[in-house]
Design a protein around this motif. Sequence first.
Motif, short mmCIF file in Angstrom:
data_model
loop_
_atom_site.label_atom_id
_atom_site.label_comp_id
_atom_site.label_asym_id
_atom_site.label_seq_id
_atom_site.Cartn_x
_atom_site.Cartn_y
_atom_site.Cartn_z
N LEU A 148 107.09 -2.41 -12.76
CA LEU A 148 105.86 -3.01 -12.25
C LEU A 148 104.65 -2.65 -13.10
N LEU A 151 103.31 -5.23 -15.67
CA LEU A 151 102.70 -6.49 -15.26
C LEU A 151 101.21 -6.48 -15.57
N PRO A 152 100.72 -7.52 -16.24
CA PRO A 152 99.28 -7.58 -16.53
C PRO A 152 98.48 -7.92 -15.27
N PRO A 153 97.20 -7.62 -15.25
CA PRO A 153 96.38 -7.79 -14.05
C PRO A 153 96.45 -9.15 -13.36
N ASN A 158 100.59 -6.08 -9.71
CA ASN A 158 100.37 -5.23 -10.87
C ASN A 158 99.64 -3.96 -10.41
N ASP A 161 95.99 -3.80 -9.14
CA ASP A 161 95.58 -4.30 -7.83
C ASP A 161 95.32 -3.15 -6.86
N ALA A 218 107.54 -11.61 -10.24
CA ALA A 218 106.73 -10.92 -11.23
C ALA A 218 107.61 -10.29 -12.32
#
Length: 621
Positions: A148, A151-153, A158, A161, A218
Motif C-alpha cells: 500500500l 500507491l501515489p496520493p 494510499n 490519506d 489499488a
Amino acid sequence: MINRVNDEINRLIGLLEEKQASDGAWYFCFENGIIADAYLIILLRSLEMDDEALIQTLVRRIKEKQTSSGTWKIYHDQEEGDLSATVEAYYSLLYSGYVNPEEPKMIAAKQFIIEKGGLSQVSLFTKVMLAFTGQYHWPENLRLPIELILLPPPIPFNIFDFVGYARVHFVPIMIGANKKFSLKTLRSPNLSELYLTEKSNESTFKLMAWQEKMIENALNQLSDLKNPRELAFQKAEEFLLNRIENDGTLYSYFTATFVMIFALLALGYSKDSKTITKAVNGLKSYACKTDRYTTIQNSPPTIWDTALISYALQEAGVPPSDPMIVKANQYLLAKQRTKYGDWRLHNPRAIPGGWGFSPSNTINPDIDDTTVALRAIQTNAFYDPSYLYAWQKGAIWTLSMQNQDGGWPAFEKNTNKKYTSLLPIKGVESVTIDPSHADLTGRTLEFLGNYAGLNAYHPSVQKGIRWLFFNQERNGSWYGRWGINYIYGTWAAITGLKAVGIPSNHPRIQKAIQWLLSIQKEDGGWGESCISDAKKQYVPLQASTPSQTAWAVDALIAVYNRPTPTIQRGIQCLIDLGKEKDWRTTYPTGAGFPGNFYILYHSYRYIWPLLALSHYRSKFL
C-alpha cells in the motif's frame, strides 16, 4: 477582589520568571502516564543497552504510580485501573530485573490482568509493543499489505490519506506486521500466563467488502512493477529515514520512534547501528526531571509552553521590552519552521510559516502552536521587520490550512477521508484523520479576530463561523479534541466567535453560556473527567481543576460586560486552587488518544489561570 487578583497575577508572573531558562524558553514537563517510561525500559532491555541508572529511576517512578490495589491508572477517577497501562508497567518492571514478581502488589497486578481478560484485551498499540518484543502474535487487523505504501496520493487507501502522526506510526507497524518480526532476549520475561485466549479464537480481521475491493483495485495498479513487495519495504524504509529529526527521533514522537526502531531491526539494521543508537539517545533526551522523579515525555512541549507563557505574560501586563519577553520571543522567532513537510501534499500552494510543538520538530508544524506563537510575537512585528516577516508568513500559512468544510485541523488540511477511519481497529477514527474540531477552529478565529484584525465579513472567518454553528452540540457545548473536552471546546468556540464579532446575545453563544453555568461546581470552579473523551459526552469530575476553571471563566469574561456572581466565584476558585498541590492540580487536562493517552502539562496550572485573571482585570477592574 482587586487585591487578591493582583496578588495572584504577580505571584504567577514571579514564578514564571524564576522558571525561564537562559535561552528564553520554558521547559515544563509533558507527563503522559507511565507509557513512555515503561516502553523505554523495554526498549533498552530489548536492545541490550544497559543504562542502569536511567532504568532504575524509571522503575522508581512506575512503582510510585501503582495504586494500592496493584493496578495503574491513566487518570485519577478511572474506575479500578487501566488494563493496558497495568500490562505495560508490569511487563517493564519484570524486564527491568529490579522488581520481584512475588511482591504482593506485583501479584495483585498480575491477578488484575488475568481478571480483565489478559493480553488479548489490551489496546492495539500495547499489542504492537508486545508483538515487537515477542510476547504476542501479530494482530490480524494490522496485516494490511506493505505494498500500500507504493500507491501515489490520488489512489484511495494510499498512506497519505492518513494524517501525519498516524502515518509515522502505521508505516513502522506495517513493516513489523508484514515481516512478523519479534525480538526476545535472554532476559525477556515470560508473559505466557497472561495470554488467555487462543489465537484461533481471537476475532479475525475483516475489512468491509468495499474496502477489500478498493485495496485490491489499488494494488492491481502495481501489477507492472517488478518485485513490488521488495520495493515496498525499500519505500517504507525511505519514508522513515526521510522523517527522522536531527535528534534522531521520528517526527519528535516517542511512540513513533519506538516502533521505528523495531521496524529498522526488522529490515536488517543492527542494534548498534548509528541510526538506532541516535534514535535511542533522542528518546533519552526526552527525560524530564521534577522534584520527585524523572519521566520520559512523548514530545517535549517547549515551543507550545514558551509561546503560551509569553502570550499570557503580555496579557498580564508584562511589556514586550521586559527581558523575559525579549528572550522568549527571540527563541520563538528562531523556531519558525521553513521546511516543507507532508502538510504540503494537501496544501501545495502554501509556503512554510508555522511552528511545531517540540524544539526538534522541524517538518511537522501545527495550527495551535502557530497561532499561539503569532500572538506572542505580534507586538514585536510592529517595529521589527524580522518579526513582521515571520508574523505575516505564519498568518498566511494559518489561513491556507483551513479545511474545505470551513473548520481548521491540527496538522494537515483535508485529511478527513472517511474510509481511513473505518478500519476495524478500536478508536481508529481518532488517529487516522485530522478533521476540523471546535478547539482548533475557535482558537484560530480568536487569533484572526483579536490579532489579525479580521471579522465576520471575511470569507474565511465566515466559513469558520458556519462550521462552529453547525457543529455545536444539542446542549450548547462544543467538543474539543486536544483538551478535556467539552469545557475546552466550548471555551475555544465562545472566545473565537466573540473575537470575530458575534454578539453576546446571539442564541448560539447564549446556549453555550447556559451550559457552562449549569455545570459550575459548588466551589465556584469547573472540572471535567477524561471519561468524557472516550464516551464523547460530558462527564463531570468530582472536583475543580485550575485549567478547566480558567477556560470556563475566560469564556464568561468574553461574553459579559460586568463581573457576574458566577464569574466572581470562578475567579475566587482559581485563586484558591493556586495555593493547592494535590490530585486536582495534577489531573491531566490534555488529550492525546481517547481512552488511552492523556497529558498533564505541568505548565497549565500557571498559564490558563494567569490568562483568565488577566482578562478579568483588564476588562472589569
